[in-house]
Design an enzyme around this catalytic site. Structure first.
Site, PDB file in Angstrom:
ATOM      1  N   TYR A  56       0.724  -1.361   0.274  1.00 15.54           N
ATOM      2  CA  TYR A  56       0.140   0.483  -0.100  1.00 15.54           C
ATOM      3  C   TYR A  56       0.993   1.067   0.100  1.00 15.54           C
ATOM      4  O   TYR A  56       1.774   1.748   0.898  1.00 15.54           O
ATOM      5  CB  TYR A  56      -0.823  -0.064   0.810  1.00 15.54           C
ATOM      6  CG  TYR A  56      -2.265  -0.902   1.379  1.00 15.54           C
ATOM      7  CD1 TYR A  56      -2.032  -1.771   0.636  1.00 15.54           C
ATOM      8  CD2 TYR A  56      -2.007  -1.702   2.089  1.00 15.54           C
ATOM      9  CE1 TYR A  56      -3.210  -3.059   0.437  1.00 15.54           C
ATOM     10  CE2 TYR A  56      -3.431  -2.540   2.737  1.00 15.54           C
ATOM     11  CZ  TYR A  56      -3.588  -4.084   2.036  1.00 15.54           C
ATOM     12  OH  TYR A  56      -4.632  -4.309   1.659  1.00 15.54           O
ATOM     13  N   HIS A 120      -0.184 -12.247   1.118  1.00 16.77           N
ATOM     14  CA  HIS A 120      -0.876 -10.732   0.522  1.00 16.77           C
ATOM     15  C   HIS A 120      -1.452 -11.495  -1.447  1.00 16.77           C
ATOM     16  O   HIS A 120      -0.385 -11.364  -2.639  1.00 16.77           O
ATOM     17  CB  HIS A 120      -0.076  -9.784  -0.135  1.00 16.77           C
ATOM     18  CG  HIS A 120      -0.955  -8.193   0.108  1.00 16.77           C
ATOM     19  ND1 HIS A 120      -0.410  -7.300   0.151  1.00 16.77           N
ATOM     20  CD2 HIS A 120      -2.531  -8.590  -0.988  1.00 16.77           C
ATOM     21  CE1 HIS A 120      -1.615  -6.338  -0.170  1.00 16.77           C
ATOM     22  NE2 HIS A 120      -2.609  -6.998  -0.771  1.00 16.77           N
TER      23      HIS A 120
END
Length: 316
Positions: A56, A120
């Site tokens: 992110y 992820h």
């Protein structure tokens, strides 16, 4: 704020949890001081689970979050981050990279352990690397005390249906599959509950589908899904209600969904979201909106490798 047990982890997590992706300016440019205040506001509101990832904002979210939580006693919150995805098309689930990624995350987050580490978006890589290298690395990190619990995350429901019987993990993150327009996550609950696997449900607004601002350009939903969700959002606005309120209440009211992640870098927004979880739901409005969304119920989009996207048709 209400709390529920996260599978067999023993963690009692707030029904609303804080997704720190917004701190990385993923959705808009953010002010660092305001972002830090947002984290503090979340904790003050009773939120006790914070999730982030080095992906992110290309480590920005972790860096800003680290500054925010450095001012908060570590026993006041649970912290999860991820490993394996580092860019739009950058994936590395090797043992060496997962280990180095954890060390980097610990430094950015100013802590010496993680409550949960998630792999992820594993639907983008061959299953062998996940089964033979990535998950065993998580278990090694648990033994070392660097992480307390291990998890996986991704978009396709089929990903979890196929992998969970083969891996030893404590929790998963599923996103965009338990919201007013898509409740397909319900079909996965028996498997999770039977194995004591904790569930983190993310994105009750379906990455912006349920809102009047319109979705970002990159949103993968079909034009028909976007149009239908926009009509529902506009209907709520005409009734004097933000559809986000209804969406948060819908996703957090189900006792079988331990916690739902929302992301914002605005202190007022997280305060409102937390308050909504304790307010009564407008049942009449909810029923009407669910009826409006029926034509696109459970419509999703492709993500990752073909074996996790079987029987997903092309949307209108």
């Amino acid at each position: 704020m209400r709390y529920r047990r996260l599978g067999n982890t023993g963690l009692d997590v707030s029904v609303l949890s804080f997704g720190a992706s917004s701190l990385g300016s993923v959705f808009r440019d953010t002010n660092e001081d305001e972002a830090i205040r947002t984290v503090h506001e979340a904790i003050d509101a009773g939120i006790n689970l914070i999730d982030v990832s080095p992906y992110y904002g290309l480590t920005k979210a972790e860096t800003v979050l680290g500054k925010a939580i450095a001012e908060i006693p570590r026993d006041q919150f649970f912290l999860s981050t991820k490993a394996g995805r580092y860019g739009a098309d950058v994936f590395d689930f090797s043992r060496e990279r997962i280990e180095s990624s954890v060390e980097e995350s610990l430094k950015r987050l100013h802590t010496d352990y993680l409550d949960v580490l998630f792999l992820h978006d594993i639907e983008f890589v061959p299953v062998t690397i996940i089964l033979e290298e990535a998950v065993p690395t998580l278990l090694k990190l648990k033994e070392q005390g660097k992480i307390r619990f291990a998890g996986i995350c991704g978009l396709p429901i089929q990903l979890f249906e196929k992998l969970l019987p083969q891996v030893n993990v404590d929790a998963i993150i599923s996103y965009c599959h338990y919201s007013m327009n898509d409740t397909s996550l319900l079909g996965l609950l028996p498997l999770l509950e039977e194995n004591g696997i904790g569930l983190v449900n993310a994105s009750p607004l379906s990455m912006g589908l349920l809102g009047t601002r319109g979705t970002p350009e990159w949103h993968p939903a079909s034009p028909y899904v976007k149009e239908t969700c926009m009509k529902a959002a506009e209907y709520c606005a005409a009734q004097g209600t933000d559809i986000a309120k209804l969406a948060v209440q819908f996703s957090t009211r189900n006792e079988r969904i331990p916690t739902t992640l929302v992301s914002t870098a605005n202190p007022e927004n997280i305060r409102k979201n937390a308050m909504w979880t304790d307010e009564p739901v407008d049942e009449g409005l909810l029923l009407h909106v669910l009826e409006m969304l029926k034509p696109v119920h459970n419509e999703t989009w492709l993500s990752g490798r073909p074996e996790y996207n079987e029987n997903i048709g092309v949307s209108r």
